[in-house]
Design a protein around this motif. Structure first.
Motif, PDB file in Angstrom:
ATOM      1  N   ALA A  79     -16.476   7.553  21.806  1.00 17.58           N
ATOM      2  CA  ALA A  79     -17.637   8.473  21.426  1.00 17.58           C
ATOM      3  C   ALA A  79     -16.723   8.767  19.699  1.00 17.58           C
ATOM      4  O   ALA A  79     -15.813   9.282  19.448  1.00 17.58           O
ATOM      5  N   ASP A  80     -17.698   8.845  18.641  1.00 17.73           N
ATOM      6  CA  ASP A  80     -17.469   9.622  17.629  1.00 17.73           C
ATOM      7  C   ASP A  80     -18.042  11.002  17.623  1.00 17.73           C
ATOM      8  O   ASP A  80     -17.638  11.693  16.748  1.00 17.73           O
ATOM      9  N   THR A  81     -19.103  11.067  18.558  1.00 24.13           N
ATOM     10  CA  THR A  81     -19.531  12.598  18.752  1.00 24.13           C
ATOM     11  C   THR A  81     -19.956  12.824  19.957  1.00 24.13           C
ATOM     12  O   THR A  81     -20.168  11.920  20.850  1.00 24.13           O
ATOM     13  N   VAL A  82     -19.371  13.944  20.482  1.00 23.74           N
ATOM     14  CA  VAL A  82     -19.444  14.386  21.828  1.00 23.74           C
ATOM     15  C   VAL A  82     -20.639  15.531  22.026  1.00 23.74           C
ATOM     16  O   VAL A  82     -20.259  16.484  21.213  1.00 23.74           O
ATOM     17  N   VAL A  83     -21.581  15.426  22.623  1.00 21.47           N
ATOM     18  CA  VAL A  83     -22.392  16.511  22.625  1.00 21.47           C
ATOM     19  C   VAL A  83     -22.342  17.268  24.326  1.00 21.47           C
ATOM     20  O   VAL A  83     -22.647  16.564  25.226  1.00 21.47           O
ATOM     21  N   PHE A  84     -21.947  18.471  24.310  1.00 21.62           N
ATOM     22  CA  PHE A  84     -21.660  19.143  25.509  1.00 21.62           C
ATOM     23  C   PHE A  84     -22.713  20.245  25.610  1.00 21.62           C
ATOM     24  O   PHE A  84     -22.932  21.063  25.013  1.00 21.62           O
ATOM     25  N   LEU A  85     -23.723  19.873  26.617  1.00 28.85           N
ATOM     26  CA  LEU A  85     -24.773  20.871  26.605  1.00 28.85           C
ATOM     27  C   LEU A  85     -24.346  22.094  27.797  1.00 28.85           C
ATOM     28  O   LEU A  85     -24.286  21.675  29.013  1.00 28.85           O
ATOM     29  N   ASP A  86     -23.813  23.046  27.517  1.00 26.67           N
ATOM     30  CA  ASP A  86     -23.262  24.106  28.332  1.00 26.67           C
ATOM     31  C   ASP A  86     -24.199  25.184  28.630  1.00 26.67           C
ATOM     32  O   ASP A  86     -23.970  26.180  28.129  1.00 26.67           O
ATOM     33  N   ILE A  87     -25.383  24.701  29.157  1.00 28.99           N
ATOM     34  CA  ILE A  87     -26.518  25.594  29.281  1.00 28.99           C
ATOM     35  C   ILE A  87     -26.422  26.665  30.551  1.00 28.99           C
ATOM     36  O   ILE A  87     -25.721  26.085  31.678  1.00 28.99           O
ATOM     37  N   PRO A  88     -26.695  27.820  30.532  1.00 27.99           N
ATOM     38  CA  PRO A  88     -26.533  28.719  31.825  1.00 27.99           C
ATOM     39  C   PRO A  88     -27.487  27.955  32.919  1.00 27.99           C
ATOM     40  O   PRO A  88     -28.370  27.413  32.878  1.00 27.99           O
ATOM     41  N   PRO A  89     -26.918  28.255  34.185  1.00 25.94           N
ATOM     42  CA  PRO A  89     -27.638  27.687  35.410  1.00 25.94           C
ATOM     43  C   PRO A  89     -29.012  27.884  35.821  1.00 25.94           C
ATOM     44  O   PRO A  89     -29.750  27.112  36.138  1.00 25.94           O
ATOM     45  N   ILE A  90     -29.214  29.148  35.057  1.00 24.70           N
ATOM     46  CA  ILE A  90     -30.586  29.556  35.680  1.00 24.70           C
ATOM     47  C   ILE A  90     -31.593  28.710  34.705  1.00 24.70           C
ATOM     48  O   ILE A  90     -32.547  28.223  35.213  1.00 24.70           O
ATOM     49  N   ILE A  91     -31.447  28.441  33.635  1.00 26.56           N
ATOM     50  CA  ILE A  91     -32.195  27.724  32.541  1.00 26.56           C
ATOM     51  C   ILE A  91     -32.139  26.286  33.114  1.00 26.56           C
ATOM     52  O   ILE A  91     -33.243  25.505  33.289  1.00 26.56           O
ATOM     53  N   CYS A  92     -30.860  25.643  33.533  1.00 28.70           N
ATOM     54  CA  CYS A  92     -31.015  24.441  34.042  1.00 28.70           C
ATOM     55  C   CYS A  92     -31.808  24.405  35.716  1.00 28.70           C
ATOM     56  O   CYS A  92     -32.298  23.310  35.538  1.00 28.70           O
ATOM     57  N   LEU A  93     -31.908  25.300  36.295  1.00 24.04           N
ATOM     58  CA  LEU A  93     -32.767  25.220  37.344  1.00 24.04           C
ATOM     59  C   LEU A  93     -34.182  25.423  37.102  1.00 24.04           C
ATOM     60  O   LEU A  93     -34.886  24.445  37.667  1.00 24.04           O
ATOM     61  N   ARG A 133     -17.381  22.481  34.489  1.00 26.06           N
ATOM     62  CA  ARG A 133     -17.054  22.807  32.891  1.00 26.06           C
ATOM     63  C   ARG A 133     -15.609  22.729  32.761  1.00 26.06           C
ATOM     64  O   ARG A 133     -15.136  22.035  31.963  1.00 26.06           O
ATOM     65  N   PRO A 134     -14.666  23.233  33.518  1.00 27.96           N
ATOM     66  CA  PRO A 134     -13.495  23.242  33.032  1.00 27.96           C
ATOM     67  C   PRO A 134     -12.548  21.889  33.133  1.00 27.96           C
ATOM     68  O   PRO A 134     -11.975  21.469  32.057  1.00 27.96           O
ATOM     69  N   LYS A 135     -13.314  21.147  33.900  1.00 28.20           N
ATOM     70  CA  LYS A 135     -12.914  19.550  34.276  1.00 28.20           C
ATOM     71  C   LYS A 135     -13.480  18.958  32.788  1.00 28.20           C
ATOM     72  O   LYS A 135     -12.567  18.002  32.323  1.00 28.20           O
ATOM     73  N   VAL A 136     -14.567  19.317  32.527  1.00 28.58           N
ATOM     74  CA  VAL A 136     -15.259  18.654  31.335  1.00 28.58           C
ATOM     75  C   VAL A 136     -14.552  18.827  30.159  1.00 28.58           C
ATOM     76  O   VAL A 136     -14.197  17.931  29.345  1.00 28.58           O
ATOM     77  N   ARG A 137     -14.387  20.231  30.036  1.00 25.19           N
ATOM     78  CA  ARG A 137     -13.489  20.642  28.809  1.00 25.19           C
ATOM     79  C   ARG A 137     -12.293  20.008  28.746  1.00 25.19           C
ATOM     80  O   ARG A 137     -11.679  19.561  27.400  1.00 25.19           O
ATOM     81  N   ALA A 138     -11.346  19.876  29.770  1.00 22.42           N
ATOM     82  CA  ALA A 138     -10.052  19.355  29.683  1.00 22.42           C
ATOM     83  C   ALA A 138     -10.212  17.852  29.337  1.00 22.42           C
ATOM     84  O   ALA A 138      -9.500  17.230  28.662  1.00 22.42           O
ATOM     85  N   LEU A 139     -11.011  17.002  30.028  1.00 20.13           N
ATOM     86  CA  LEU A 139     -11.504  15.770  29.604  1.00 20.13           C
ATOM     87  C   LEU A 139     -11.699  15.636  27.997  1.00 20.13           C
ATOM     88  O   LEU A 139     -11.321  14.685  27.558  1.00 20.13           O
ATOM     89  N   ILE A 140     -12.559  16.542  27.550  1.00 21.37           N
ATOM     90  CA  ILE A 140     -12.898  16.226  26.000  1.00 21.37           C
ATOM     91  C   ILE A 140     -11.691  16.319  25.498  1.00 21.37           C
ATOM     92  O   ILE A 140     -11.303  15.541  24.515  1.00 21.37           O
ATOM     93  N   ALA A 141     -10.741  17.594  25.797  1.00 24.05           N
ATOM     94  CA  ALA A 141      -9.471  17.862  25.031  1.00 24.05           C
ATOM     95  C   ALA A 141      -8.812  16.731  24.922  1.00 24.05           C
ATOM     96  O   ALA A 141      -7.934  16.253  23.992  1.00 24.05           O
ATOM     97  N   GLU A 142      -8.502  15.948  26.156  1.00 19.29           N
ATOM     98  CA  GLU A 142      -7.745  14.813  26.347  1.00 19.29           C
ATOM     99  C   GLU A 142      -8.042  13.638  25.729  1.00 19.29           C
ATOM    100  O   GLU A 142      -7.074  13.070  25.176  1.00 19.29           O
ATOM    101  N   HIS A 143      -9.371  13.054  25.874  1.00 21.40           N
ATOM    102  CA  HIS A 143      -9.589  11.896  25.360  1.00 21.40           C
ATOM    103  C   HIS A 143     -10.619  11.844  24.085  1.00 21.40           C
ATOM    104  O   HIS A 143     -10.830  10.683  23.650  1.00 21.40           O
ATOM    105  N   ALA A 144     -11.055  12.890  23.592  1.00 19.57           N
ATOM    106  CA  ALA A 144     -11.964  12.856  22.378  1.00 19.57           C
ATOM    107  C   ALA A 144     -11.608  13.824  21.361  1.00 19.57           C
ATOM    108  O   ALA A 144     -12.218  14.233  20.498  1.00 19.57           O
ATOM    109  N   GLY A 145     -10.079  13.620  21.082  1.00 22.04           N
ATOM    110  CA  GLY A 145      -9.712  14.539  19.915  1.00 22.04           C
ATOM    111  C   GLY A 145      -9.925  14.054  18.587  1.00 22.04           C
ATOM    112  O   GLY A 145     -10.089  14.658  17.450  1.00 22.04           O
ATOM    113  N   HIS A 146     -10.427  12.776  18.448  1.00 25.31           N
ATOM    114  CA  HIS A 146     -10.647  12.139  17.285  1.00 25.31           C
ATOM    115  C   HIS A 146     -12.429  12.398  16.956  1.00 25.31           C
ATOM    116  O   HIS A 146     -12.754  11.950  15.921  1.00 25.31           O
ATOM    117  N   ALA A 147     -13.074  12.687  17.836  1.00 26.07           N
ATOM    118  CA  ALA A 147     -14.616  12.986  17.859  1.00 26.07           C
ATOM    119  C   ALA A 147     -14.873  14.295  17.281  1.00 26.07           C
ATOM    120  O   ALA A 147     -14.323  15.215  17.478  1.00 26.07           O
TER     121      ALA A 147
END
Length: 169
Positions: A79-93, A133-147
């Motif tokens: 990916a050259d762009t990563v979009v992480f929708l970190d939306i509050p749970p009540i809004i997701c429900l 969220r912590p797992k996703v953020r860690a994966l982004i930090a590890e694999h998407a430093g270029h994006a």
């Protein structure tokens, strides 16, 4: 933006954001739920699912929405762009309830919507920020430093981000 990976909790708006970004950048859109599950909710074997994603990300342009943390590195590396929708749970429900009302339940593969609301899914949404969220953020930090990484924390922020993307031909 040529290769966009979108992730976030169920009901966060991945499908809506993905559809609009794909239109704006003139790229094919893939909903991972539509790749992973068949019409009877049978999942693909993990190896086949990973192989299909390798094929998808080899293309020069794409928008892929979905989570699947086990295969997220495949998408993040390309990916050259990563979009992480970190939306509050009540809004997701609320989002999944609106989706349920709009589509009256069932699967809607043409829209990338899979309306399967279970107590497990509700618990997943309520615990997403604490557990995933912590797992996703860690994966982004590890694999998407270029994006370019864009974290959006509200529906309003998501609408503003999409509105600022210039159409490509």
């Amino acid at each position: 933006m040529d290769r966009i990976a979108i992730m976030g909790c169920g009901g966060s708006g991945k499908t809506v954001v993905g559809r609009r970004l794909a239109e704006l950048i003139n790229a094919p859109l893939t909903h991972l739920d539509g790749v992973y599950y068949d019409a009877d909710w049978n999942p693909l074997p993990q190896e086949k699912f990973a192989a299909l994603q390798e094929e998808l990300v080899a293309r020069p342009r794409w928008v892929i929405d979905g989570n699947y943390a086990s295969t997220l590195p495949i998408r993040l590396k390309r990916a050259d762009t990563v979009v992480f929708l970190d939306i509050p749970p009540i809004i997701c429900l609320l989002g999944i309830l609106q989706r349920r009302w709009r589509y009256r339940g069932g699967q809607h593969t043409s829209q990338g919507v899979f309306d399967r609301i279970t107590w497990g899914f509700i618990r997943y949404i309520l615990g997403y920020r604490r557990q995933m969220r912590p797992k996703v953020r860690a994966l982004i930090a590890e694999h998407a430093g270029h994006a370019r990484v864009v974290t959006l924390t509200s529906r309003r922020a998501a609408r503003r981000f999409v509105a600022a993307v210039p159409p490509q031909t």
